[in-house]
Design a protein around this motif. Structure first.
Motif, PDB file in Angstrom:
ATOM      1  N   VAL A 192       0.850  -1.186   0.000  1.00 32.88           N
ATOM      2  CA  VAL A 192       0.000   0.000   0.000  1.00 32.88           C
ATOM      3  C   VAL A 192       0.889   1.240   0.000  1.00 32.88           C
ATOM      4  N   VAL A 193       0.449   2.261  -0.715  1.00 34.96           N
ATOM      5  CA  VAL A 193       1.174   3.531  -0.702  1.00 34.96           C
ATOM      6  C   VAL A 193       0.740   4.303   0.536  1.00 34.96           C
ATOM      7  N   VAL A 194       1.708   4.661   1.373  1.00 41.02           N
ATOM      8  CA  VAL A 194       1.412   5.368   2.619  1.00 41.02           C
ATOM      9  C   VAL A 194       2.194   6.672   2.692  1.00 41.02           C
ATOM     10  N   ALA A 195       1.668   7.581   3.515  1.00 38.95           N
ATOM     11  CA  ALA A 195       2.315   8.879   3.696  1.00 38.95           C
ATOM     12  C   ALA A 195       1.960   9.434   5.058  1.00 38.95           C
ATOM     13  N   ASN A 196       2.737  10.409   5.494  1.00 44.95           N
ATOM     14  CA  ASN A 196       2.395  11.173   6.695  1.00 44.95           C
ATOM     15  C   ASN A 196       1.122  11.972   6.408  1.00 44.95           C
ATOM     16  N   PRO A 197       0.197  12.056   7.368  1.00 45.29           N
ATOM     17  CA  PRO A 197      -1.047  12.814   7.118  1.00 45.29           C
ATOM     18  C   PRO A 197      -0.803  14.260   6.684  1.00 45.29           C
ATOM     19  N   ALA A 198       0.356  14.823   7.054  1.00 46.76           N
ATOM     20  CA  ALA A 198       0.648  16.214   6.684  1.00 46.76           C
ATOM     21  C   ALA A 198       1.039  16.357   5.219  1.00 46.76           C
ATOM     22  N   LEU A 199       1.370  15.235   4.555  1.00 47.66           N
ATOM     23  CA  LEU A 199       1.752  15.279   3.147  1.00 47.66           C
ATOM     24  C   LEU A 199       0.501  15.128   2.287  1.00 47.66           C
ATOM     25  N   ALA A 200       0.195  16.144   1.508  1.00 48.40           N
ATOM     26  CA  ALA A 200      -1.012  16.119   0.695  1.00 48.40           C
ATOM     27  C   ALA A 200      -0.847  15.177  -0.505  1.00 48.40           C
ATOM     28  N   ARG A 201      -1.907  14.477  -0.798  1.00 44.78           N
ATOM     29  CA  ARG A 201      -1.899  13.638  -1.994  1.00 44.78           C
ATOM     30  C   ARG A 201      -1.808  14.551  -3.219  1.00 44.78           C
ATOM     31  N   PRO A 202      -0.938  14.225  -4.180  1.00 41.05           N
ATOM     32  CA  PRO A 202      -0.744  15.131  -5.316  1.00 41.05           C
ATOM     33  C   PRO A 202      -1.971  15.221  -6.214  1.00 41.05           C
ATOM     34  N   ARG A 203      -2.135  16.399  -6.817  1.00 40.66           N
ATOM     35  CA  ARG A 203      -3.196  16.565  -7.801  1.00 40.66           C
ATOM     36  C   ARG A 203      -2.780  15.905  -9.110  1.00 40.66           C
ATOM     37  N   THR A 204      -3.742  15.645  -9.964  1.00 41.31           N
ATOM     38  CA  THR A 204      -3.463  15.027 -11.255  1.00 41.31           C
ATOM     39  C   THR A 204      -2.432  15.855 -12.012  1.00 41.31           C
ATOM     40  N   GLY A 205      -1.386  15.172 -12.468  1.00 40.19           N
ATOM     41  CA  GLY A 205      -0.321  15.857 -13.213  1.00 40.19           C
ATOM     42  C   GLY A 205       0.865  16.233 -12.351  1.00 40.19           C
ATOM     43  N   ASP A 206       0.682  16.273 -11.037  1.00 40.00           N
ATOM     44  CA  ASP A 206       1.784  16.578 -10.131  1.00 40.00           C
ATOM     45  C   ASP A 206       2.430  15.280  -9.648  1.00 40.00           C
ATOM     46  N   ALA A 207       3.707  15.346  -9.272  1.00 45.32           N
ATOM     47  CA  ALA A 207       4.429  14.176  -8.772  1.00 45.32           C
ATOM     48  C   ALA A 207       4.691  14.330  -7.287  1.00 45.32           C
ATOM     49  N   VAL A 208       4.551  13.257  -6.564  1.00 49.74           N
ATOM     50  CA  VAL A 208       4.810  13.264  -5.131  1.00 49.74           C
ATOM     51  C   VAL A 208       6.258  12.858  -4.884  1.00 49.74           C
ATOM     52  N   PRO A 209       6.958  13.484  -3.914  1.00 48.04           N
ATOM     53  CA  PRO A 209       8.286  12.986  -3.546  1.00 48.04           C
ATOM     54  C   PRO A 209       8.158  11.564  -3.017  1.00 48.04           C
ATOM     55  N   ALA A 210       9.014  10.669  -3.520  1.00 46.99           N
ATOM     56  CA  ALA A 210       8.892   9.251  -3.205  1.00 46.99           C
ATOM     57  C   ALA A 210      10.152   8.721  -2.544  1.00 46.99           C
ATOM     58  N   ILE A 211       9.941   7.788  -1.620  1.00 45.04           N
ATOM     59  CA  ILE A 211      11.036   7.091  -0.949  1.00 45.04           C
ATOM     60  C   ILE A 211      11.018   5.657  -1.475  1.00 45.04           C
ATOM     61  N   VAL A 212      12.155   5.191  -1.963  1.00 48.41           N
ATOM     62  CA  VAL A 212      12.202   3.860  -2.573  1.00 48.41           C
ATOM     63  C   VAL A 212      13.156   2.962  -1.794  1.00 48.41           C
ATOM     64  N   ARG A 213      12.846   1.674  -1.825  1.00 42.44           N
ATOM     65  CA  ARG A 213      13.744   0.671  -1.237  1.00 42.44           C
ATOM     66  C   ARG A 213      14.567   0.079  -2.361  1.00 42.44           C
ATOM     67  N   GLY A 214      15.875   0.265  -2.270  1.00 42.34           N
ATOM     68  CA  GLY A 214      16.749  -0.246  -3.317  1.00 42.34           C
ATOM     69  C   GLY A 214      17.300   0.879  -4.166  1.00 42.34           C
ATOM     70  N   PRO A 215      17.801   0.537  -5.354  1.00 43.65           N
ATOM     71  CA  PRO A 215      18.451   1.535  -6.206  1.00 43.65           C
ATOM     72  C   PRO A 215      17.507   2.667  -6.602  1.00 43.65           C
ATOM     73  N   MET A 216      18.057   3.869  -6.679  1.00 43.98           N
ATOM     74  CA  MET A 216      17.282   5.029  -7.104  1.00 43.98           C
ATOM     75  C   MET A 216      16.990   4.914  -8.592  1.00 43.98           C
ATOM     76  N   ALA A 217      15.745   5.153  -8.970  1.00 41.93           N
ATOM     77  CA  ALA A 217      15.353   5.107 -10.375  1.00 41.93           C
ATOM     78  C   ALA A 217      14.791   6.457 -10.779  1.00 41.93           C
ATOM     79  N   GLY A 218      14.365   6.551 -12.029  1.00 37.56           N
ATOM     80  CA  GLY A 218      13.769   7.789 -12.498  1.00 37.56           C
ATOM     81  C   GLY A 218      12.315   7.873 -12.068  1.00 37.56           C
ATOM     82  N   ALA A 219      11.614   8.848 -12.619  1.00 38.65           N
ATOM     83  CA  ALA A 219      10.202   9.033 -12.290  1.00 38.65           C
ATOM     84  C   ALA A 219       9.416   7.781 -12.647  1.00 38.65           C
ATOM     85  N   GLU A 220       8.413   7.465 -11.854  1.00 40.72           N
ATOM     86  CA  GLU A 220       7.597   6.287 -12.083  1.00 40.72           C
ATOM     87  C   GLU A 220       6.151   6.600 -11.721  1.00 40.72           C
TER      88      GLU A 220
END
Length: 297
Positions: free
Chosen positions: A163-191
């Motif tokens: 499941v995609v989770v976030a701190n309640p203070a972080l707003a879910r992005p609007r359509t077309g906007d990208a959310v800052p993401a934390i990944v496990r493993g190698p850093m990749a490009g936008a996804e």
């Protein structure tokens, strides 16, 4: 192949020499030496390198020892159990388990198992690589979504999903906007994360800003509010329920299954059977919520 010769070869290999094996077992040194020599002649390979004082296994000798020592031990224990009419689990049980499951549940599972089976000496190693059960002498392995392997059999004992989770203070992005993401493993490009919500399927654009090597670190970073991340539901369900994290949806197509596996050509000894039953008793439904509740007890 002469099973007695193989057994004597194992004695010599285990004790590091003919003389040591003879002293430890009370067997005649000449008999052990002759059996090893006969086995080498039968196989057409050298099993030991013989120095003036040192006896070391050749590559062929190491392979034979790795593949036969556990089987001989199992045969001996089975014979003793049959002779005594007892099926009480006893002896050594060696298990390999993945990192996250080990960190969250394996300690409690192992303690409960030993409490119920005090005659078993349990050894659990933690690593995410796929160990070779025969070469590395494991009795049981726990794997996440294992690849098909004709040499192994087993059963699913747990299911989980991302499941995609976030701190309640972080707003879910609007359509077309990208959310800052934390990944496990190698850093990749936008996804893009395809997530299932009560309103149906939606997409979340993700811009990786932080790469970490463990789910624990990813969760801590999400808690801090720097970004969102996909995490196992069992790992964050209590925080979702408490409101300290919010779920933006289940990641489509990312369900996981935990399997308990053992080699097909081994007898299913009482130790392995007992641990499989222990897993079944701990997770009768096999759901992520059940695993979350187990971790909190």
């Amino acid at each position: 192949m002469d099973l007695v010769a193989v057994s004597d070869f194992n004695l010599v290999a285990r004790h590091g020499g003919v003389g040591r094996a003879a002293r430890a077992t009370g067997r005649p040194k000449a008999t052990l030496s002759r059996r090893v020599t006969d086995l080498e002649a039968q196989l057409g390979v050298r099993l030991f390198e013989r120095g003036a004082r040192l006896l070391t296994l050749t590559e062929e000798g190491r392979a034979l020892f790795a593949r036969t020592s556990a089987l001989l031990t199992e045969l001996d224990e089975t014979a003793k159990e049959i002779a005594s009419g007892a099926q009480t689990p006893r002896g050594h049980l060696r298990i390999s388990a993945p990192l996250l499951f080990s960190q969250t549940a394996m300690g409690k599972l192992a303690a409960g198992f030993i409490t119920k089976n005090p005659a078993v000496h349990l050894q659990v190693t933690t690593e995410d690589r796929e160990v070779d059960m025969v070469e590395e002498a494991y009795d049981l392995v726990i794997r996440v979504n294992p690849k098909p392997d004709e040499s192994l059999v087993g059963r699913i004992f747990l299911h989980d999903r991302l499941v995609v989770v976030a701190n309640p203070a972080l707003a879910r992005p609007r359509t077309g906007d990208a959310v800052p993401a934390i990944v496990r493993g190698p850093m990749a490009g936008a996804e893009t994360w395809d997530v299932i919500t009560p309103d149906g399927l939606s997409q979340i654009a993700a811009r990786p800003i932080l790469s970490l090597s463990s789910f624990f670190m990813v969760r801590d970073a999400v808690r801090a509010g720097v970004g969102a991340a996909p995490l196992p539901l069992s790992f964050v369900s209590s925080e979702i329920a408490a409101g300290t994290l919010v779920a933006w949806g289940e990641v489509q197509g990312h369900r996981t299954s935990l399997w308990a596996l053992y080699p097909t050509r081994r007898l299913l000894n009482p130790r392995v059977s007992a641990f499989l039953e222990h897993l079944k008793a701990a997770f009768p439904e096999g759901s992520p919520e059940e695993l979350a509740g187990y971790m909190e007890r």
